[in-house]
Design an enzyme around this catalytic site. Structure first.
Site, PDB file in Angstrom:
ATOM      1  N   GLU A 128      -5.150   2.116  -3.833  1.00  0.00           N
ATOM      2  CA  GLU A 128      -3.705   2.374  -3.925  1.00  0.00           C
ATOM      3  C   GLU A 128      -2.901   1.174  -3.465  1.00  0.00           C
ATOM      4  O   GLU A 128      -2.017   1.072  -2.725  1.00  0.00           O
ATOM      5  CB  GLU A 128      -3.269   3.644  -3.596  1.00  0.00           C
ATOM      6  CG  GLU A 128      -4.143   4.272  -2.182  1.00  0.00           C
ATOM      7  CD  GLU A 128      -4.225   3.616  -1.050  1.00  0.00           C
ATOM      8  OE1 GLU A 128      -5.089   2.832  -0.976  1.00  0.00           O
ATOM      9  OE2 GLU A 128      -3.425   3.790  -0.167  1.00  0.00           O
ATOM     10  N   ASP A 164      -2.763   9.171 -10.225  1.00  0.00           N
ATOM     11  CA  ASP A 164      -2.778   8.324 -11.130  1.00  0.00           C
ATOM     12  C   ASP A 164      -1.557   7.806 -11.925  1.00  0.00           C
ATOM     13  O   ASP A 164      -1.175   6.606 -12.167  1.00  0.00           O
ATOM     14  CB  ASP A 164      -3.732   8.559 -12.511  1.00  0.00           C
ATOM     15  CG  ASP A 164      -5.224   8.413 -11.991  1.00  0.00           C
ATOM     16  OD1 ASP A 164      -5.493   7.810 -10.820  1.00  0.00           O
ATOM     17  OD2 ASP A 164      -6.182   8.726 -12.790  1.00  0.00           O
ATOM     18  N   ASP A 174       0.710  -1.136   0.138  1.00  0.00           N
ATOM     19  CA  ASP A 174       0.061  -0.189   0.079  1.00  0.00           C
ATOM     20  C   ASP A 174       1.026   1.050   0.096  1.00  0.00           C
ATOM     21  O   ASP A 174       1.781   1.383   0.807  1.00  0.00           O
ATOM     22  CB  ASP A 174      -1.079  -0.104   1.312  1.00  0.00           C
ATOM     23  CG  ASP A 174      -1.802   1.191   1.295  1.00  0.00           C
ATOM     24  OD1 ASP A 174      -3.352   0.862   1.056  1.00  0.00           O
ATOM     25  OD2 ASP A 174      -1.415   2.116   1.693  1.00  0.00           O
ATOM     26  N   HIS A 199      -5.781  14.473  -8.975  1.00  0.00           N
ATOM     27  CA  HIS A 199      -6.224  13.225  -9.221  1.00  0.00           C
ATOM     28  C   HIS A 199      -5.174  12.194 -10.351  1.00  0.00           C
ATOM     29  O   HIS A 199      -4.856  11.071 -10.380  1.00  0.00           O
ATOM     30  CB  HIS A 199      -7.670  12.981  -9.428  1.00  0.00           C
ATOM     31  CG  HIS A 199      -7.911  11.264  -9.356  1.00  0.00           C
ATOM     32  ND1 HIS A 199      -8.657  11.009  -8.031  1.00  0.00           N
ATOM     33  CD2 HIS A 199      -8.313  10.451 -10.096  1.00  0.00           C
ATOM     34  CE1 HIS A 199      -8.988   9.683  -8.021  1.00  0.00           C
ATOM     35  NE2 HIS A 199      -8.894   9.247  -9.416  1.00  0.00           N
ATOM     36  N   ASN A 223      -2.817  12.900  -3.974  1.00  0.00           N
ATOM     37  CA  ASN A 223      -4.145  13.353  -4.761  1.00  0.00           C
ATOM     38  C   ASN A 223      -4.738  14.566  -4.415  1.00  0.00           C
ATOM     39  O   ASN A 223      -4.846  15.709  -5.113  1.00  0.00           O
ATOM     40  CB  ASN A 223      -5.279  12.430  -4.456  1.00  0.00           C
ATOM     41  CG  ASN A 223      -5.325  11.162  -5.329  1.00  0.00           C
ATOM     42  OD1 ASN A 223      -4.748  11.275  -6.408  1.00  0.00           O
ATOM     43  ND2 ASN A 223      -5.811  10.193  -4.858  1.00  0.00           N
TER      44      ASN A 223
END
Ligand SMILES: Nc1nc2c(ncn2[C@@H]2O[C@H](COP(=O)(O)OP(=O)(O)OP(=O)(O)O)[C@@H](O)[C@H]2O)c(=O)[nH]1
Length: 308
Positions: free
Chosen positions: A228, A202, A185, A198, A193
């Site tokens: 994530e 990504d 993680d 965002h 973010n």
């Protein structure tokens, strides 16, 4: 008195293949054929499969009834497909297969003896029989792959993970091999973010996925587990080896360069690791990895925790 009953089950696929002369591979040398005969036969035979390997295997075998060859190589980069039949020969001739502007791959025929013009012209006529079967097989492959892949990170999706995990557990039991999983993680991903947007998040996800895959032997065993979070399946890997792999992934993710709006940002990941116990279910194995990941986060992040 009971009347004896007879049940006949016919596997139509196999039956059809048998009729067409394609049952189990025969050791007998195949009868030579004329170009017309072979074109007709191949047009029928190659339609019986949607697997590129089988289609090209049949093609390679049958073509040799007219033009002896030592090897056939096939490559379709967009599908990540490379196939090879036979053994390499000194001379080669390459063809690019395409149909109505659609690229269907590159084929290389190899032979120790040079191919003469008549043979090349025969091969070119026979190649036509490959077009529709290969186009269908590539479309089918793309459809099945996209149903099982996460398009953002180019890793397996949840459906693929569920299928693969159960299969790996069954295999580990059958062969008495160890099996470990790593749950990875990204630390404080929400902050990326929130700070950079965002799209930047990504892009970081894609970079982390790439860094993980570059460290692994079998990239097909990496799955996007949640937003994530990634799951890595380590077949035939016990606790100690899994710990080493997990640590390697942690370091690789940390040393990777992450660029957001022209600025390099620091990023770390946390991992939880569990190793399959006797008679343990997939859910339990995942739960233990997730609990270990929670411990890694609680103890300060940027670390690997092993399930007890
Ligand atoms: N950019 C992007 N963000 C996503 C995606 N999926 C989930 N997220 C975000 O991932 C973030 C996860 O945040 P949290 O679960 O709070 O965890 P975290 O900030 O990584 O913190 P820790 O895990 O505790 O270190 C949320 O902001 C989600 O919106 C995605 O596909 N793209």
């Amino acid at each position: 008195m009971k009347t004896p009953t007879q049940t006949n089950a016919i596997d139509f696929d196999s039956a059809k293949l048998q009729r067409l002369g394609f049952g189990q591979p025969s050791l007998r040398p195949r009868r030579p054929a004329t170009l017309t005969e072979l074109c007709q036969q191949l047009s029928q035979q190659l339609q019986t499969s949607l697997e590129p390997e089988r289609i090209l295997g049949l093609f390679f075998r049958e073509v040799q009834r007219l033009v002896p060859l030592d090897a056939l190589q096939y490559r379709h980069v967009a599908s990540d497909l490379r196939l090879e039949f036979g053994h390499r020969g000194h001379h080669s001739v390459s063809y690019t297969l395409s149909h109505e502007g659609e690229h269907l791959g590159e084929l290389v025929f190899r032979r120790n003896q040079r191919l003469i013009d008549e043979e090349l012209s025969q091969l070119e006529s026979l190649l036509v029989t490959l077009l529709y079967p290969m186009r269908n097989a590539l479309l089918y492959r793309a459809a099945t792959r996209s149903a099982l892949r996460d398009s953002l990170t180019e890793t397996g999706n949840r459906v693929a993970m569920d299928q693969t995990l159960q299969r790996e557990i069954d295999m580990a039991r059958r062969h008495l091999h160890p099996l470990s999983v790593l749950m990875l993680d990204i630390d404080h991903f929400k902050k990326i973010n929130d700070t950079h947007g965002h799209a930047a998040g990504d892009s970081v996800l894609r970079t982390v996925a790439g860094a993980i895959k570059r460290q692994l032997r079998n990239v097909d065993m990496v799955f996007r587990f949640g937003g994530e979070e990634f799951l890595i399946l380590l077949s035939n890997t016990g606790r100690d080896a899994a710990k080493m792999v997990g640590e390697r992934l942690r370091q690789a993710a940390q040393s990777q360069d992450y660029w957001v709006e022209g600025t390099r940002i620091e990023l770390t990941v946390s991992l939880g690791c569990s190793t399959l116990l006797a008679a343990e279910s997939a859910e339990s194995l995942l739960r233990r990895a997730d609990n270990a990941l929670y411990v890694a986060k609680r103890e300060g992040r940027n670390r690997l925790a092993m399930a007890g």
